[in-house]
Scaffold this motif. Structure first.
Motif, PDB file in Angstrom:
ATOM      1  N   VAL A 233      77.819  51.640  74.046  1.00 45.22           N
ATOM      2  CA  VAL A 233      76.803  51.119  73.132  1.00 45.22           C
ATOM      3  C   VAL A 233      75.526  51.929  73.330  1.00 45.22           C
ATOM      4  N   HIS A 234      74.827  52.213  72.246  1.00 37.96           N
ATOM      5  CA  HIS A 234      73.516  52.867  72.299  1.00 37.96           C
ATOM      6  C   HIS A 234      72.646  52.177  71.262  1.00 37.96           C
ATOM      7  N   VAL A 240      71.712  45.980  74.125  1.00 37.07           N
ATOM      8  CA  VAL A 240      72.672  46.679  74.980  1.00 37.07           C
ATOM      9  C   VAL A 240      72.896  45.918  76.281  1.00 37.07           C
ATOM     10  N   ASP A 243      75.031  42.876  75.596  1.00 35.00           N
ATOM     11  CA  ASP A 243      76.416  43.280  75.366  1.00 35.00           C
ATOM     12  C   ASP A 243      77.106  43.597  76.684  1.00 35.00           C
TER      13      ASP A 243
END
Length: 414
Positions: A233-234, A240, A243
């Motif tokens: 993820v970015h 982030v 997550d």
């Protein structure tokens, strides 16, 4: 890519070294023109990073998170030009300062003063820069009294303070920081965090690797999550981090699901679970909704009568307990006589702000047998309309939600 394993070689003579160098050229040429990777045979290889591409804008503060072995430190070493990438390239515009391993380059036989100049030179500072900042460095480290003492006589805390002080007084356009908050006492960590906040406030570009999610959220605008050498993820730091924590929680929950805890005074506790108002098992709930904690049990023998005290506690993502539900506040112990069943704790309106929580369990049987079980469950609390206004306090304002009302009256003398 790293090569791992392989045979342990004997010491080589000069003739062996020359022969190996000549044949090595041939092997590399065969690897280039024959489609091989040039690593040779008989070795296992592993990609610490693979297809990791991203851009960081000037003045941006980016957090890099992930589990151990995800490739975070390797990434910073490549960006610092310590490690050459097997494939790909890095484009960096600006002077780079790296805080990868605090204390690297210190010599135990040299005094603190001498090590400041030595370490400053290793980090890329000129002697004039060290002269100009020397007093600030010593004051930051709080080692004025011992600055002319060999650092081998320093305590570990003094050593770390001085090492970080030197690195913290670099003036790079780009700062790479790897887990420096994992060392030192609380006061030292707060000082480190403050230094990096100032660097970010001055418009420097910062890449910050840490396992402390609170620090990542406090410092960083965006974040990158790595897993097995790839970007998962970015995006915005808060999203982030959530997550990443959600993924850790769900993997832990799936590993624990269906397992028994242990016996407490003959009472065998099964894996607990959570239910919503409809009776469905859940791992997420909206704040303000009803939640039921369910604890299945059975006795290893037919009981006559047993008295229980129980409590569940909720710890937030920083490890702080924010709420608890002890049965003792009602003045009577729970009494069960059946050989098996379920113990329930009903929370009519979940009073937790949105976030991720670990659920702990404490059990006492007949005042004799006690046990505490950490993180028997994980719960994600989603935003909900607790007050009927569509709003809840920010997590920085409050860790729990309480019923309250603001009014203006005429005063007690009216």
């Amino acid at each position: 890519m790293y090569r791992i394993g392989g045979p342990v070689e004997r010491y080589k003579t000069l003739r062996d070294s020359v022969t190996h160098a000549v044949t090595g050229v041939g092997r590399r040429l065969r690897g280039l023109f024959g489609g091989g990777n040039g690593t040779g045979s008989g070795y296992e290889t592993i990609w610490a990073l693979k297809d990791v591409s991203f851009e960081v804008q000037p003045g941006e503060v980016v957090g890099i998170i992930g589990r151990n072995g995800a490739g975070k430190s390797t990434l910073l070493k490549i960006l610092s030009r310590i490690t050459e990438p097997t494939e790909g390239r890095v484009e960096i515009r600006g002077r780079v300062g790296s805080l990868l391993e605090v204390g690297t380059g210190f010599h135990p036989e040299l005094t603190g003063r001498e090590n400041v100049y030595l370490n400053g030179a290793i980090l890329g500072m000129t002697r004039a820069e060290v002269d100009r900042k020397f007093d600030e460095i010593v004051a930051f480290a709080e080692v004025e009294k011992f600055i002319d003492t060999p650092v081998k006589h320093y305590s570990s805390g003094m050593y770390l303070r001085l090492a970080f002080a030197v690195a913290a007084h670099l003036d790079p356009e780009i700062l790479l920081v790897d887990e420096v908050l994992a060392v030192g006492d609380q006061a030292f960590q707060s000082k480190c965090l403050g230094t990096m906040q100032r660097a970010a406030g001055e418009g420097r570009t910062v890449l910050f690797v840490s396992h402390q999610m609170a620090a990542v959220q406090a410092l960083c605008e965006s974040a990158i999550e790595l897993a097995r050498g790839k970007i998962v993820v970015h995006g915005e730091a808060r999203d982030v981090v959530l997550d990443y924590q959600r993924r850790c929680i769900l993997s832990g929950a799936s590993a624990m699901r269906g397992a028994a805890l242990e016996k407490v005074g003959g009472l065998e506790l099964k894996q607990p679970f959570l239910m919503d108002l409809s009776g469905a098992a859940v791992e997420t709930i909206a704040c303000g909704e009803e939640l039921v904690f369910c604890l299945p049990y059975q006795w290893d023998r037919e009981p006559t009568s047993k008295a229980l005290d129980l409590s569940i506690g909720f710890r937030n993502q920083h490890g702080a307990e924010v709420a608890a539900c002890p049965s003792t506040v009602f003045g009577e112990r729970l009494s069960i006589s059946g050989s098996q069943g379920e113990i329930h704790c009903r929370i009519p309106r979940v009073p937790l702000v949105p976030g991720l929580y670990a659920v702990d369990l404490w059990v006492e049987v007949d005042k004799e047998h006690r046990a505490k079980f950490n993180e028997v469950l994980q719960l994600e609390v989603m935003p909900g309309d607790y007050y009927g206004t569509g709003r809840v306090p920010h997590r920085k304002q409050s860790g729990v939600l309480i019923d309250y009302a603001w009014t203006i009256g005429k005063g007690s003398d009216a």
